[in-house]
Motif scaffolding. Structure first.
Motif, PDB file in Angstrom:
ATOM      1  N   THR A  27      38.095  33.976  52.069  1.00 53.81           N
ATOM      2  CA  THR A  27      39.317  33.935  51.261  1.00 53.81           C
ATOM      3  C   THR A  27      40.097  32.678  51.584  1.00 53.81           C
ATOM      4  OG1 THR A  27      39.400  36.344  51.292  1.00 53.81           O
ATOM      5  CG2 THR A  27      41.400  35.202  50.644  1.00 53.81           C
ATOM      6  N   ASP A  28      40.483  31.933  50.534  1.00 53.31           N
ATOM      7  CA  ASP A  28      41.243  30.703  50.745  1.00 53.31           C
ATOM      8  C   ASP A  28      42.730  31.006  50.884  1.00 53.31           C
ATOM      9  OD1 ASP A  28      42.133  31.177  48.141  1.00 53.31           O
ATOM     10  OD2 ASP A  28      41.277  29.348  47.297  1.00 53.31           O
ATOM     11  N   GLN A  30      45.084  30.691  48.825  1.00 55.60           N
ATOM     12  CA  GLN A  30      45.632  31.305  47.618  1.00 55.60           C
ATOM     13  C   GLN A  30      45.148  32.743  47.417  1.00 55.60           C
ATOM     14  OE1 GLN A  30      44.230  28.163  47.677  1.00 55.60           O
ATOM     15  NE2 GLN A  30      46.161  27.055  47.594  1.00 55.60           N
ATOM     16  N   GLY A  31      44.260  33.217  48.288  1.00 55.63           N
ATOM     17  CA  GLY A  31      43.796  34.597  48.197  1.00 55.63           C
ATOM     18  C   GLY A  31      42.555  34.790  47.361  1.00 55.63           C
ATOM     19  N   ARG A  32      41.878  33.686  46.991  1.00 52.34           N
ATOM     20  CA  ARG A  32      40.682  33.768  46.148  1.00 52.34           C
ATOM     21  C   ARG A  32      39.421  33.815  46.995  1.00 52.34           C
ATOM     22  NH1 ARG A  32      41.940  28.339  42.864  1.00 52.34           N
ATOM     23  NH2 ARG A  32      42.170  27.668  45.047  1.00 52.34           N
ATOM     24  N   PRO A 119      42.976  32.447  56.640  1.00 48.49           N
ATOM     25  CA  PRO A 119      43.730  33.704  56.511  1.00 48.49           C
ATOM     26  C   PRO A 119      43.136  34.872  57.287  1.00 48.49           C
ATOM     27  CG  PRO A 119      43.661  32.581  54.405  1.00 48.49           C
ATOM     28  CD  PRO A 119      42.771  31.795  55.327  1.00 48.49           C
ATOM     29  N   VAL A 228      40.685  41.833  48.634  1.00 41.27           N
ATOM     30  CA  VAL A 228      40.255  40.581  48.001  1.00 41.27           C
ATOM     31  C   VAL A 228      38.969  40.771  47.202  1.00 41.27           C
ATOM     32  CG1 VAL A 228      41.460  39.114  49.647  1.00 41.27           C
ATOM     33  CG2 VAL A 228      39.091  39.759  50.121  1.00 41.27           C
ATOM     34  N   ASP A 357      50.294  38.766  43.612  1.00 39.80           N
ATOM     35  CA  ASP A 357      49.716  37.453  43.869  1.00 39.80           C
ATOM     36  C   ASP A 357      49.611  37.124  45.347  1.00 39.80           C
ATOM     37  OD1 ASP A 357      52.458  37.346  44.231  1.00 39.80           O
ATOM     38  OD2 ASP A 357      52.752  35.464  43.145  1.00 39.80           O
ATOM     39  N   CYS A 358      50.020  38.027  46.236  1.00 35.74           N
ATOM     40  CA  CYS A 358      50.019  37.703  47.670  1.00 35.74           C
ATOM     41  C   CYS A 358      48.597  37.694  48.212  1.00 35.74           C
ATOM     42  CB  CYS A 358      50.890  38.683  48.457  1.00 35.74           C
ATOM     43  SG  CYS A 358      50.146  40.312  48.729  1.00 35.74           S
ATOM     44  N   ASN A 359      48.429  36.950  49.310  1.00 34.49           N
ATOM     45  CA  ASN A 359      47.178  36.948  50.058  1.00 34.49           C
ATOM     46  C   ASN A 359      47.298  38.057  51.102  1.00 34.49           C
ATOM     47  OD1 ASN A 359      45.186  36.422  52.068  1.00 34.49           O
ATOM     48  ND2 ASN A 359      45.112  34.269  51.489  1.00 34.49           N
ATOM     49  N   TYR A 361      45.645  39.044  53.757  1.00 32.52           N
ATOM     50  CA  TYR A 361      45.491  38.703  55.171  1.00 32.52           C
ATOM     51  C   TYR A 361      46.795  38.134  55.730  1.00 32.52           C
ATOM     52  CZ  TYR A 361      40.479  39.002  54.114  1.00 32.52           C
ATOM     53  OH  TYR A 361      39.229  39.435  53.716  1.00 32.52           O
ATOM     54  N   TYR A 427      50.889  25.896  56.620  1.00 29.76           N
ATOM     55  CA  TYR A 427      51.332  26.653  55.442  1.00 29.76           C
ATOM     56  C   TYR A 427      52.656  26.143  54.890  1.00 29.76           C
ATOM     57  CZ  TYR A 427      47.345  29.698  55.630  1.00 29.76           C
ATOM     58  OH  TYR A 427      46.047  30.160  55.569  1.00 29.76           O
TER      59      TYR A 427
END
Length: 454
Positions: A27-28, A30-32, A119, A228, A357-359, A361, A427
């Motif tokens: 997971t990057d 941005q949470g992707r 993350p 995720v 939209d939060c990540n 981790y 960050y």
């Protein structure tokens, strides 16, 4: 658990031809999910140990632009590789993709040490602080999203204007309206169950075409992993049905935003003892829980960036919208940022600040750090607030903009102590870039308001 695999099981499926592809992903910021598709036989012969990826992937923005100024990776350093180390506890089938399995990885430096700014590493570090005390955190993240009856390509081609939602009226708990969305939502529910992510419920949410799917409360790292995989998988399933969903915090001005309410509690690792429960307390809360929640309140502003990471995230914080504007606590009161729910062993604190939209981790890690700070300092929990907390002038405001949240994060002694200066600086730099990218853009609102009349 249904859908989960071990290495022996994967080997049999690859040898039989039932699996030919393994998605290897991390997971990057941005949470992707970011990673590679590996042939099954090559995964077993090589990638099961490790693979590599460019280290710019944790130093870029949403557009995959290599952002200048990061210490960890840059043009000057040549953008080298880091290691992707598969965590075989996450290995599973992906039933909606043909002959495919998936495994999540930890991100390591070339010397084999965890990449501190990744993350998943950040969350694991905070969970180790709990484990050193014999404790663990359990979490539940409740994600809301909007459904559209057009494909991602169709929506992009029309500039995301005049989008056709799957519903035309508020559908909170409606059965008939959600029946219209059931072909998609059922596919997501059943797909996640078959992928080893146990589903509790789905329901209509407040906005037209807005849905929520919830999963069984679980250990924090496993819940973040499931979160995720679910977000990525739900979008894939929608895509395969020529539909689209979005986890944007506030996709339109006129309708409710999409949240990610996070439920938390602490437990003994051995014996499964609930550390938040105290039957002798009038509110059922143990001293540990009271100090933990006090820590969340004290650290709310510091950690808001990790709960609301984008410009759009802050458009969701509107009075009377079921999205909080105050970092206050309550007993089962949805107007506050923190809500105590459940009873007995099930008592927990719900943080209502994060958007969809939060990540997870980063959000989970920040909450554990703030809660532990409250416990270590034996913080006293302020008096509970009742009534309409939106209108309570004594309650502390949630930061109203990303710009404000960046300032709190940068100055945070709490998170610098918990995460380390290098991680926080990383960050803060990412957030500052996001803010600057927005600041130089001209919006539709500006053109419509000013083009003719100035």
């Amino acid at each position: 658990m249904n859908g989960m695999l071990d290495l022996a099981g994967l080997t049999k499926l690859v040898e039989s031809g039932d699996i030919d592809t393994v998605v290897v992903a991390f997971t990057d910021m941005q949470g992707r999910l970011i990673g590679k598709r590996i042939t099954g036989h090559f995964f077993l012969s090589s990638v099961v140990k490790e693979t590599h990826a460019c280290n710019y992937l944790l130093a870029c923005d949403m557009e995959m632009e290599p952002v200048p100024g990061f210490k960890i990776a840059s043009w000057d350093k040549g953008y080298g590789d880091f290691v992707m180390k598969p965590d075989l506890d996450t290995l599973r089938l992906v039933p909606w993709l043909e002959k495919t399995a998936l495994v999540l990885t930890d991100v390591l430096n070339e010397d084999g040490t965890p990449a501190a700014h990744a993350p998943r590493s950040i969350l694991k570090h905070q969970l180790k602080r709990l484990a050193d005390r014999g404790w663990c955190a359990k979490k539940g993240s409740e994600l809301e999203f909007y459904c559209y009856n057009e494909s991602y390509a169709e929506l992009q081609a029309k500039g995301y204007r005049d989008m056709t939602r799957s519903g035309s009226y508020s559908e909170d708990y409606h059965i008939f309206q959600t029946t219209k969305e059931e072909p998609l939502i059922r596919a997501i529910r059943n797909g996640m169950d078959a992928c080893g992510i146990p589903v509790e419920t789905s329901k209509g949410e407040w906005g037209p075409g807005q849905e929520e799917i919830n999963f069984i409360y679980d250990e924090a790292l496993r819940m973040a992993d499931n979160h995720v995989i679910y977000k990525n998988g739900a979008k894939e399933i929608a895509y395969l049905q020529d539909k689209a969903i979005t986890f944007m915090a506030k996709p339109t001005f006129e309708h409710a935003g999409s949240s990610c309410h996070i439920h938390s509690s602490l437990w003994q690792i051995d014996g499964d003892k609930a550390l938040f429960s105290d039957a002798s307390d009038p509110q059922g809360m143990s001293p540990i829980m009271r100090s933990y929640v006090a820590g969340l309140l004290a650290g709310a502003r510091d950690m808001t960036y990790f709960l609301a990471p984008f410009i759009n995230s802050y458009k969701r914080f509107q009075s009377g919208s079921f999205a909080p504007t105050k970092a206050a606590w309550s007993m089962d009161n949805r107007t506050a940022g923190f809500r105590v729910v459940g009873h007995g062993k099930g008592i927990r604190i719900e943080c209502r600040i994060p958007g969809a939209d939060c990540n997870p981790y980063l959000a989970f890690a920040a909450m554990v750090a703030a809660g532990l700070n409250g416990i270590d300092k034996k913080m006293e929990l302020p008096p509970v607030l009742a009534g309409n907390v939106y209108e309570n002038k004594r309650a502390q405001d949630v930061p109203k903009t990303l710009r404000d949240a960046i300032k709190y994060l940068d100055k945070s002694k709490l998170l610098r102590a918990a995460f380390g200066d290098e991680v926080i600086d990383h960050y803060v730099h990412a957030a500052t870039w996001e803010q600057s990218e927005y600041d130089r853009r001209v919006t539709d609102w500006e053109v419509q308001r000013l083009f003719e009349r100035v």
